[in-house]
Design an enzyme around this catalytic site. Structure first.
Site, mmCIF file in Angstrom:
data_model
loop_
_atom_site.group_PDB
_atom_site.id
_atom_site.type_symbol
_atom_site.label_atom_id
_atom_site.label_comp_id
_atom_site.label_asym_id
_atom_site.label_seq_id
_atom_site.Cartn_x
_atom_site.Cartn_y
_atom_site.Cartn_z
ATOM 1 C CG PHE A 1 43.835 -48.268 44.762
ATOM 2 C CD1 PHE A 1 44.164 -47.585 44.624
ATOM 3 C CD2 PHE A 1 43.654 -49.365 44.313
ATOM 4 C CE1 PHE A 1 44.451 -47.676 43.159
ATOM 5 C CE2 PHE A 1 42.324 -49.110 42.448
ATOM 6 C CZ PHE A 1 43.408 -48.905 41.949
ATOM 7 C CD GLN A 2 39.918 -47.952 42.142
ATOM 8 O OE1 GLN A 2 38.755 -49.268 42.495
ATOM 9 N NE2 GLN A 2 39.934 -47.505 40.780
ATOM 10 C CG MET B 1 19.743 -22.409 26.383
ATOM 11 S SD MET B 1 18.224 -22.144 25.178
ATOM 12 C CE MET B 1 17.320 -23.397 25.706
ATOM 13 C CD GLU C 1 31.902 -45.723 36.203
ATOM 14 O OE1 GLU C 1 32.007 -44.746 36.161
ATOM 15 O OE2 GLU C 1 32.918 -46.530 36.570
HETATM 16 C C1 LIG Z 1 26.678 -30.386 31.774
HETATM 17 C C2 LIG Z 1 25.997 -29.334 31.422
HETATM 18 N N1 LIG Z 1 26.896 -27.835 31.128
HETATM 19 C C3 LIG Z 1 26.756 -27.164 30.949
HETATM 20 C C4 LIG Z 1 25.302 -27.163 30.800
HETATM 21 C C5 LIG Z 1 24.713 -25.210 30.126
HETATM 22 N N2 LIG Z 1 24.170 -26.054 29.350
HETATM 23 C C6 LIG Z 1 22.601 -25.785 29.163
HETATM 24 S S1 LIG Z 1 22.506 -25.557 27.315
HETATM 25 C C7 LIG Z 1 24.024 -25.485 26.655
HETATM 26 C C8 LIG Z 1 24.014 -25.756 25.666
HETATM 27 C C9 LIG Z 1 22.817 -27.308 24.915
HETATM 28 O O1 LIG Z 1 24.463 -27.306 23.875
HETATM 29 P P1 LIG Z 1 23.681 -28.722 22.625
HETATM 30 O O2 LIG Z 1 23.343 -30.028 23.474
HETATM 31 O O3 LIG Z 1 24.152 -28.708 20.978
HETATM 32 O O4 LIG Z 1 21.784 -28.218 22.491
HETATM 33 P P2 LIG Z 1 20.683 -26.759 22.103
HETATM 34 O O5 LIG Z 1 21.078 -25.939 23.171
HETATM 35 O O6 LIG Z 1 21.859 -26.516 21.247
HETATM 36 O O7 LIG Z 1 19.513 -27.728 21.408
HETATM 37 C C10 LIG Z 1 24.955 -25.960 27.664
HETATM 38 C C11 LIG Z 1 26.057 -25.795 28.163
HETATM 39 C C12 LIG Z 1 24.538 -27.648 31.205
HETATM 40 N N3 LIG Z 1 23.174 -27.369 30.826
HETATM 41 N N4 LIG Z 1 24.796 -28.694 32.042
#
Ligand SMILES: Cc1ncc(C[n+]2csc(CCOP(=O)(O)OP(=O)(O)O)c2C)c(N)n1
Length: 589
Positions: free
Chosen positions: A125-126, A493, A63
């Site tokens: 439920f739900q 990141m 979803e």
């Molecule tokens: C749902 C969610 N969880 C955690 C984060 C924190 N976060 C921001 S960028 C990132 C890393 C993303 O890694 P990847 O998808 O491998 O992309 P890259 O930065 O390597 O291009 C995280 C964990 C977020 N933005 N969204």
């Protein structure tokens, strides 16, 4: 019973419909073509009505992805996106996508089923308090318990979602309201006395704004998502050309001014270019159009644009003065306000032009100087693929015209820096919420909205794994999305921040055991390829473009590349780190 009455009764009986059917009739009247959803117990009456209804339903695989896909559809088309889920877990799974739509001002209507009205409050439920949970997540929400309210509420929901500052509206409908019968009468007028939208802008303020624009020595346009939402891209272009002013477009505003336009500087802010950030710091007038003075743009707010007066135009009065005081506020729809501004600017031009032309030349000399000093240029590798190089090649092959739905992370920033968008609604991403997992389902929605367009989904190896089941949706519906995973083996990141600000103590960011995408793609019934060297990259992208169906590509890029320029948290935007620090030379005796 006389004949006439009998006829009337028959007519009335013929439009006696279930709540579910009424709901679908209303959606059809709102020109809805597709619903992104996932069924469950209390929405069974709706799916039963859908069985014989022409509206398409796309069965996503989670979803959350229904809400992201509805948002991708809305972002790519400008129309209201619709998603649907059952009560309880189905509804709560929509939450992230709705918060995302709320923060990026995206028109989405979410339909959720609710337990029967007499069971509400019994921990059935739900059962979840969807109305309560979604209150802060949406622009507005409804709980419908009576079949007679369905039509009014659905049309109101579309009206609220798509007018003023757009946003998500939730309609939670009990199972008995879906099953109940009522006479369906089309709703032609909406009466919402408490909901007023100001669209025209104050004539006196607009005139004053035009004067300020001609008086300014160093004006800078700061354009955001509002330009895209209001369809004001042509007006923006005319305005920028008329006053010959440099312009930055935010992450949400990319494509609002064509990326190839000579007045377009770049993205501003945390990963904006040197010229964009120096321009904002040195300008004497900010023309802020549909923006929020978001912290990722302003950096340390107290140091942001210290010499500038601010003209702030926005449809939402709550945005004006929220982060930065406006010297001249204008509440209104950007398309209309900019059109009026252009008219007045032309009227005032003869008095203003000589003096301002000279000042403008000097201003452009400085902006061009900053651009030449530190250009935003991709880095190329010969042995390993640099992430910037990947974006450069996607840019080359898409030529400003493809839709790119991005996930969140380093790849998103490189994509925003190096892929050019020559039109609005091509760049799709979770800007404000920054929700990983958006890219692929966003592309599902965008491709449904634009079947003929080339659509890329770009994700990191982290975010891709959050939405990987949607590969099945691509295959299921024959959506030819090109899924490009920028694989650096890390949550890039977060690794970048740990490296730069936490002494390189890398914790919980390594993504080992990434699946073999060639096998994964084959398992889903689509084509896939791993790309390891710069030499293969261009032809691999061409192969993906030539493939009539969906394509999954795992591009192995150098692992430790960081996004620059970077404004460290808490710094002013002119305090950018422009490039990686040089390694400290090893001291020898
Ligand atoms: C749902 C969610 N969880 C955690 C984060 C924190 N976060 C921001 S960028 C990132 C890393 C993303 O890694 P990847 O998808 O491998 O992309 P890259 O930065 O390597 O291009 C995280 C964990 C977020 N933005 N969204």
């Amino acid at each position: 019973m006389d004949d006439c009455n009998e006829e009337g009764e028959l007519a009335a009986m013929s439009n006696l419909m279930s709540g579910a059917r009424i709901l679908l009739e209303c959606l059809a009247r709102e020109n809805v073509e597709v619903i992104f959803g996932y069924p469950g117990g209390v929405t069974l009456p709706l799916y039963d009505a859908l069985y014989e209804h022409p509206i398409r339903h796309v069965l996503v695989r989670h979803e959350e992805n229904a809400s992201f896909a509805a948002s991708g559809y809305a972002r790519a088309s400008g129309r209201v996106g619709v998603c649907c889920a059952t009560s309880g877990p189905g509804a709560t799974n929509l939450t992230t996508g709705l918060v995302d739509a709320m923060m990026d001002s995206i028109p989405v209507v979410a339909i959720t089923g609710q337990v029967t009205s007499k069971m509400i409050g019994s921990d059935a439920f739900q059962e979840a308090d969807t109305f309560g949970i979604m209150r802060p997540a949406t622009k507005h929400n409804y709980l419908v318990r009576d079949v007679n309210d369905v039509a009014r509420v659905v049309h109101e929901a579309f009206y609220i979602a798509s007018t003023g500052r757009p946003g998500p509206v939730l309609v939670d409908i009990t199972k008995d309201a879906l099953q109940g019968q009522a006479h369906y009468t089309p709703v032609h007028e909406i009466h919402l006395p408490g909901y007023k939208v100001v669209t025209d802008g104050h004539a006196g303020q607009i005139r004053r704004a035009a004067q300020m624009m001609w008086e300014a020595q160093r004006p800078m346009v700061y354009a955001g998502g509002g330009i895209i939402h209001s369809g004001a891209h042509d007006e923006l272009r005319e305005l920028v050309e008329l006053i010959d002013c440099p312009a930055v477009c935010t992450l949400m505003g990319l494509g609002g001014l064509p990326g190839s336009h000579p007045n377009f500087v770049s993205l501003p802010g945390m990963h904006g270019s040197y010229a964009a950030n120096m321009g904002l710091t040195e300008c004497d007038l900010i023309i802020a159009l549909g923006v929020r003075f978001d912290d990722r743009v302003t950096g340390r707010l107290s140091a942001f644009a210290p010499h500038a007066k601010v003209i702030h135009v926005d449809i939402d009065p709550a945005e004006i003065g929220k982060n930065r005081a406006a010297d001249l506020p204008i509440v209104g729809d950007l398309k209309r306000v900019i059109a009026k501004l252009i008219k007045i600017l032309k009227e005032l031009q003869p008095q203003a032009s000589e003096q301002s032309a000279e000042a403008r030349q000097e201003w452009w000399r400085r902006v061009h100087g900053w651009q030449a000093e530190h250009p935003l240029e991709p880095v190329f590798g010969t042995d390993e693929i640099k992430p910037q190089q990947l974006m450069y090649e996607i840019n080359r092959i898409s030529n400003g015209k493809a839709i790119v739905s991005s996930d969140v992370g380093q790849h998103q920033m490189w994509a925003a820096q190096f892929i050019r968008f020559d039109a609005p609604r091509l760049w799709i991403n979770s800007g404000s919420l920054g929700s990983m997992g958006f890219g692929l389902p966003g592309a599902v929605g965008a491709q449904m909205a634009n079947p003929e367009a080339t659509v890329f989904a770009i994700a990191g190896d982290g975010g891709f794994q959050m939405s990987v089941p949607e590969l099945a949706t691509l295959v299921n519906y024959g959506l030819p999305v090109k899924v490009i995973v920028m694989n650096n083996g890390y949550l890039g990141m977060v690794r970048q921040w740990q490296e730069l600000f936490y002494n390189n103590r890398l914790c919980a960011v390594e993504l080992s055991s990434f699946p073999n995408v060639e096998l994964l793609a084959a398992a889903y019934g689509m084509k896939g390829r791993i790309v390891r060297t710069p030499a293969e990259l261009r032809s691999a992208l061409q192969e993906a473009m030539d493939e009539p169906g969906p394509y999954l590509m795992d591009v192995r890029v150098s692992q430790y590349e960081n996004v620059y320029p970077m404004v460290p948290a808490g710094a002013a935007i002119n305090e950018m780190v422009l490039a990686p620090p040089q390694p400290v030379p090893v001291a020898t005796k």
